[in-house]
Design an enzyme around this catalytic site. Sequence first.
Site, mmCIF file in Angstrom:
data_model
loop_
_atom_site.group_PDB
_atom_site.id
_atom_site.type_symbol
_atom_site.label_atom_id
_atom_site.label_comp_id
_atom_site.label_asym_id
_atom_site.label_seq_id
_atom_site.Cartn_x
_atom_site.Cartn_y
_atom_site.Cartn_z
ATOM 1 N N THR A 31 -9.411 6.525 15.825
ATOM 2 C CA THR A 31 -8.042 6.200 15.423
ATOM 3 C C THR A 31 -7.983 5.856 13.938
ATOM 4 O OG1 THR A 31 -7.521 5.358 17.625
ATOM 5 C CG2 THR A 31 -6.094 4.647 15.830
ATOM 6 N N ARG A 60 0.828 -1.197 0.000
ATOM 7 C CA ARG A 60 0.000 0.000 0.000
ATOM 8 C C ARG A 60 0.864 1.250 0.000
ATOM 9 N NH1 ARG A 60 -2.646 -2.036 5.467
ATOM 10 N NH2 ARG A 60 -0.956 -1.768 6.947
ATOM 11 N N GLY A 106 -2.272 -1.406 14.993
ATOM 12 C CA GLY A 106 -2.448 -0.458 13.900
ATOM 13 C C GLY A 106 -1.112 -0.257 13.232
ATOM 14 N N ASP A 107 -0.697 -1.220 12.426
ATOM 15 C CA ASP A 107 0.694 -1.285 11.983
ATOM 16 C C ASP A 107 1.058 -0.204 10.980
ATOM 17 O OD1 ASP A 107 1.854 -3.941 13.126
ATOM 18 O OD2 ASP A 107 -0.176 -4.407 12.483
ATOM 19 N N VAL A 117 -0.847 -7.194 9.142
ATOM 20 C CA VAL A 117 -0.827 -5.754 8.895
ATOM 21 C C VAL A 117 -2.027 -5.313 8.064
ATOM 22 C CG1 VAL A 117 1.683 -5.623 9.052
ATOM 23 C CG2 VAL A 117 0.622 -5.915 6.805
ATOM 24 N N LYS A 147 6.385 1.024 13.813
ATOM 25 C CA LYS A 147 5.473 0.633 14.901
ATOM 26 C C LYS A 147 5.481 -0.879 15.065
ATOM 27 C CE LYS A 147 0.995 -0.386 16.350
ATOM 28 N NZ LYS A 147 1.402 -1.471 17.240
ATOM 29 N N GLU A 190 -3.337 6.040 3.872
ATOM 30 C CA GLU A 190 -2.879 5.026 2.930
ATOM 31 C C GLU A 190 -3.936 4.684 1.888
ATOM 32 O OE1 GLU A 190 0.142 2.378 5.634
ATOM 33 O OE2 GLU A 190 -2.001 1.974 5.852
ATOM 34 N N THR A 209 -2.694 -2.962 19.838
ATOM 35 C CA THR A 209 -2.458 -1.622 20.367
ATOM 36 C C THR A 209 -2.236 -0.665 19.213
ATOM 37 O OG1 THR A 209 -0.084 -2.029 20.592
ATOM 38 C CG2 THR A 209 -1.479 -2.557 22.487
#
Length: 342
Positions: free
Chosen positions: A84, A45, A226-227, A293, A231, A56, A201
């Site tokens: 988020t 992506r 939330g990759d 992911v 992170k 993204e 997380t």
Amino acid sequence: MVKFVDVTNIARWVQREGVENIVTGMAGYLEEDYKRWERFQKAPRFGFHSPFGVMELMPTANTEEFAFKYVSGYPANPLRGYQTVTAFGMLADVDTGYPNFQSEMTLLTALRTAAVSAMVAKHLARPDSKKMAMIGAGSQSEFQALAFRGMLGIEDISIYDVDPKSLEKFKRNLEPLGFHITIAQTTEEAVEGADIITTCTADQAQNHVLQLEHVKPGVHLNAVGGDCEGKTELDERILDKAKVFVEYPEQTRIEGEIQQKPDDFPVVEFWKVLAGKETGRDSVEQITLFDDVGFAINDYSALRYLRDSVAGTDLEVDIELFAEPDDPKDLFSMVANVPAVF
């Protein structure tokens, strides 16, 4: 005209069908598409990163349809009263390039992420798995719990989060639905006796919410989060001990837990397990890890399932998303006779 499902109608759909029924049905579509993985055009992506988060675009296509999702991930948004994650997506006809279906995808992504997690765990976790530990009680947590109950029968959940209000929210939402929920005071307490551990997380940082000593032989790890680049959630030593499964390595090496490892770190593409080209769990004692992911084919499956589920119902509406003049070569005709406004 393009068929469109908005937020209100997605919510009505979920209320009518139930989360567990939806994720189970969606998992069937996911497995079907994973088995024909090689027929899709794929690419990592495209992301635009800011100091606050990432926006993204996630595209894919096969010979019949093109799909994309726009998604943003801003971990600090809840402090400002925003979600988020926000998202929407679309399907289009490859023969004409015409869009044919569009939907909100903030709720739909929560459902498809949970469906993917449970689908993978069905094939990788030990068949006798009875208890799940969850690290993170954010927006995805209830969907994950319902998916694992719907597909693996798990009702015993131990959960830990640094935010007490999130834990209260999780218990308030799910305890009336028949779950046995234990609020843990530490990660160590949460994972005690767990057969499956889900980490989910959102901090945009390289954290170690799960250490190697937390992971016992035979556990299945579902690393959702939330990759994004930079992170992570797991102690990298866990990766060395586990058999690691991914969706699309080219993307996971940028955004997943394996970004901590060299480019030649061995992983198994999960679609190959469903296609019979690779093995899943090799022993009762083996640690399996799904480094999730999210990938565009997942979104294609979710959009396809939603479209089929709501077709012909009051949950879809027609929208004029693109211009269609009577003469395809005379686009100007659509504006030539519009009265001037002064």
